[in-house]
Design an enzyme around this catalytic site. Structure first.
Site, PDB file in Angstrom:
ATOM      1  N   LYS A  49     -19.327   1.748 -13.036  1.00 33.65           N
ATOM      2  CA  LYS A  49     -18.517   0.848 -12.468  1.00 33.65           C
ATOM      3  C   LYS A  49     -17.101   0.526 -12.956  1.00 33.65           C
ATOM      4  O   LYS A  49     -16.056   0.246 -12.343  1.00 33.65           O
ATOM      5  CB  LYS A  49     -19.171  -0.568 -13.012  1.00 33.65           C
ATOM      6  CG  LYS A  49     -20.493  -0.984 -12.281  1.00 33.65           C
ATOM      7  CD  LYS A  49     -21.339  -2.273 -12.489  1.00 33.65           C
ATOM      8  CE  LYS A  49     -22.738  -2.216 -11.778  1.00 33.65           C
ATOM      9  NZ  LYS A  49     -23.338  -3.684 -11.982  1.00 33.65           N
ATOM     10  N   SER A  67     -20.202  -3.766 -16.576  1.00 34.64           N
ATOM     11  CA  SER A  67     -21.567  -3.881 -17.210  1.00 34.64           C
ATOM     12  C   SER A  67     -22.517  -3.821 -16.290  1.00 34.64           C
ATOM     13  O   SER A  67     -22.567  -4.206 -15.021  1.00 34.64           O
ATOM     14  CB  SER A  67     -21.435  -5.608 -17.725  1.00 34.64           C
ATOM     15  OG  SER A  67     -22.685  -5.939 -18.457  1.00 34.64           O
ATOM     16  N   ASP A  68     -23.877  -3.675 -16.732  1.00 36.80           N
ATOM     17  CA  ASP A  68     -25.129  -3.575 -15.923  1.00 36.80           C
ATOM     18  C   ASP A  68     -26.402  -4.099 -16.727  1.00 36.80           C
ATOM     19  O   ASP A  68     -26.232  -3.998 -17.978  1.00 36.80           O
ATOM     20  CB  ASP A  68     -25.289  -2.376 -15.530  1.00 36.80           C
ATOM     21  CG  ASP A  68     -26.597  -2.061 -14.161  1.00 36.80           C
ATOM     22  OD1 ASP A  68     -26.160  -2.628 -13.180  1.00 36.80           O
ATOM     23  OD2 ASP A  68     -27.567  -1.613 -14.661  1.00 36.80           O
ATOM     24  N   THR A  69     -27.383  -4.626 -16.019  1.00 33.28           N
ATOM     25  CA  THR A  69     -28.500  -5.297 -16.665  1.00 33.28           C
ATOM     26  C   THR A  69     -29.840  -4.707 -15.864  1.00 33.28           C
ATOM     27  O   THR A  69     -29.754  -4.906 -14.841  1.00 33.28           O
ATOM     28  CB  THR A  69     -28.345  -7.006 -16.838  1.00 33.28           C
ATOM     29  OG1 THR A  69     -26.994  -7.191 -17.478  1.00 33.28           O
ATOM     30  CG2 THR A  69     -29.590  -7.475 -17.448  1.00 33.28           C
ATOM     31  N   GLY A 104     -25.836  -3.210 -20.635  1.00 31.65           N
ATOM     32  CA  GLY A 104     -24.711  -2.110 -21.027  1.00 31.65           C
ATOM     33  C   GLY A 104     -23.650  -2.788 -20.698  1.00 31.65           C
ATOM     34  O   GLY A 104     -23.341  -3.353 -19.599  1.00 31.65           O
TER      35      GLY A 104
END
Length: 204
Positions: A49, A67-69, A104
């Site tokens: 991203k 960010s990623d979840t 992250g």
């Protein structure tokens, strides 16, 4: 240096605003996929991203934050549900169980390509099916990993939490601030008369 948040999430935007810095928001066009482990998944997707936005605006002096979840239950990764029925199914699985939330955050600039990963354990109460139906129909959590947002009504689902609350929201704010501070990208600027006792924040 200009700061860009590579995200379409209003929650991440709100949390970034708490840092007291000026930043822009741009939605990255990245296909989400699950890799071999949750850590690898959030590490890679957050980096993709940030890199997508950085490459699009590579002529500019910028720092991009992506960010990623994901949510992990019994070793299985739960991403964003594709339908309301899938959302209800996810919550039924999470009911009365422990799960782990991984987030992250990637930082990309012309001189930087770093990623931090945070994980938090969460236990849900036993959820009546009627409550699950109410939540999904009212809040339509199709943009949330695991089909819930701990910052909305789903906060009442939580019986116990071990770790960083903001990791579950999807943006570990303290870790982000610490990274920026240690890199010298966040610092107090001098006060001005019109600050009314407050302090401006500047990026170095």
């Amino acid at each position: 240096m200009r700061i860009i948040l590579a995200s379409s999430s209003p929650r991440r935007r709100q949390l970034m605003e708490l840092l007291g810095i000026e930043f822009e928001v741009e939605k990255p066009d990245v296909e989400e996929e699950f890799l071999e482990s949750p850590e690898e998944t959030v590490r890679e997707l957050s980096l993709r991203k940030a890199e997508w936005v950085f490459k699009k605006r590579k002529e500019e002096e910028i720092l991009v934050i992506g960010s990623d979840t994901v949510v992990v239950l019994d070793g299985n990764i739960l991403g964003k549900p594709e339908s309301l029925e899938e959302a209800k199914g996810m919550l039924k699985k999470l009911s009365g169980e422990w799960h782990v939330v991984y987030t992250g955050v990637a930082f990309v600039s012309s001189e930087t390509k770093d990623v931090i990963v945070s994980s938090t354990k969460v236990r849900f109460r036993e959820l009546p099916e009627s409550v699950i139906d109410y939540y999904v129909e009212k809040y339509r959590p199709l943009d949330k990993a695991g089909a819930y947002g701990i910052q909305d009504f789903a906060a009442v689902f939580v019986e116990k939490i071990e770790g960083d609350f903001f990791t579950v929201v999807g943006f570990p704010l303290g870790m982000v601030w610490q990274y920026l501070y240690e890199k010298g990208w966040w610092k107090f600027a001098s006060k001005r008369e019109d600050d009314k006792g407050g302090a401006r924040v500047a990026f170095g």
